[in-house]
Design an enzyme around this catalytic site. Sequence first.
Site, short mmCIF file in Angstrom:
data_model
loop_
_atom_site.label_atom_id
_atom_site.label_comp_id
_atom_site.label_asym_id
_atom_site.label_seq_id
_atom_site.Cartn_x
_atom_site.Cartn_y
_atom_site.Cartn_z
CG ASN A 84 -1.78 -1.24 1.31
OD1 ASN A 84 -2.15 -1.80 0.29
ND2 ASN A 84 -2.11 -1.67 2.52
CG HIS A 97 4.56 -2.20 4.97
ND1 HIS A 97 4.50 -0.84 5.21
CD2 HIS A 97 3.28 -2.62 4.97
CE1 HIS A 97 3.24 -0.47 5.35
NE2 HIS A 97 2.47 -1.53 5.19
CG PHE A 98 6.68 -6.18 -0.47
CD1 PHE A 98 6.03 -5.77 -1.62
CD2 PHE A 98 8.07 -6.09 -0.42
CE1 PHE A 98 6.73 -5.28 -2.71
CE2 PHE A 98 8.79 -5.60 -1.51
CZ PHE A 98 8.12 -5.19 -2.65
P1 5GP Z 1 -0.50 -0.79 5.96
O1 5GP Z 1 -1.97 -0.51 6.11
O2 5GP Z 1 0.34 0.41 6.34
O3 5GP Z 1 -0.16 -1.32 4.61
O4 5GP Z 1 -0.19 -1.97 6.95
C1 5GP Z 1 0.47 -1.83 8.16
C2 5GP Z 1 0.45 -3.17 8.84
O5 5GP Z 1 1.32 -3.12 9.94
C3 5GP Z 1 -0.93 -3.58 9.38
O6 5GP Z 1 -1.33 -4.80 8.78
C4 5GP Z 1 -0.70 -3.72 10.88
O7 5GP Z 1 -1.40 -4.80 11.45
C5 5GP Z 1 0.80 -3.89 10.98
N1 5GP Z 1 1.35 -3.36 12.22
C6 5GP Z 1 1.13 -2.13 12.73
N2 5GP Z 1 1.82 -1.96 13.88
C7 5GP Z 1 2.50 -3.12 14.08
C8 5GP Z 1 3.38 -3.57 15.12
O8 5GP Z 1 3.69 -2.86 16.08
N3 5GP Z 1 3.89 -4.82 14.99
C9 5GP Z 1 3.59 -5.63 13.94
N4 5GP Z 1 4.14 -6.83 13.93
N5 5GP Z 1 2.75 -5.25 12.96
C10 5GP Z 1 2.20 -4.01 13.03
#
Ligand code: 5GP
Length: 134
Positions: A84, A97-98
């Site tokens: 995203n 990130h992927f």
């Molecule tokens: P995005 O919506 O930015 O593509 O996805 C971010 C992802 O990071 C989400 O799926 C969320 O669950 C994950 N995430 C957010 N904070 C943390 C964290 O502190 N630890 C881990 N392992 N995942 C996280």
Amino acid sequence: MSDCIFCKIISKEIPAEIIYEDDNTLAFLDINPINVGHTLVIPKAHHENIFDMPEDILSKAVLVLRKVAKSLDKISDGINIGQNNRLAANQLVNHFHFHVIPRFENDGLKHWPGKIYNESEGKSVAEKIRENLE
Ligand code: 5GP
Ligand code: ZN
């Protein structure tokens, strides 16, 4: 980046279930998985999105992405890879990130819906995309 949650995972300031690590790239379990095994693959260097990513770092991360996807493929029925960029696309963590998401037969997740182009819309948007290629 001092206030970046993923940078803190890289520096081990906050814990995560690490799947793979090398000098360039880290893979760890997403804390709120779409399905069990949902893994995030991130370059260690902090860059916000795909537009900012240096090509060499991105290329190395893609190879780790495939390594993780191959492993998850052995314990699931299929794999979605997501990535995203910007808030409108649901990017909530501003460290590139992927998402590697294992899928299971009848796991209940829906595919995103498909729209239909009207008349000249397809040709016109294709033209704009071609014009903007760099
Ligand atoms: P995005 O919506 O930015 O593509 O996805 C971010 C992802 O990071 C989400 O799926 C969320 O669950 C994950 N995430 C957010 N904070 C943390 C964290 O502190 N630890 C881990 N392992 N995942 C996280
Ligand atoms: Zn970061």
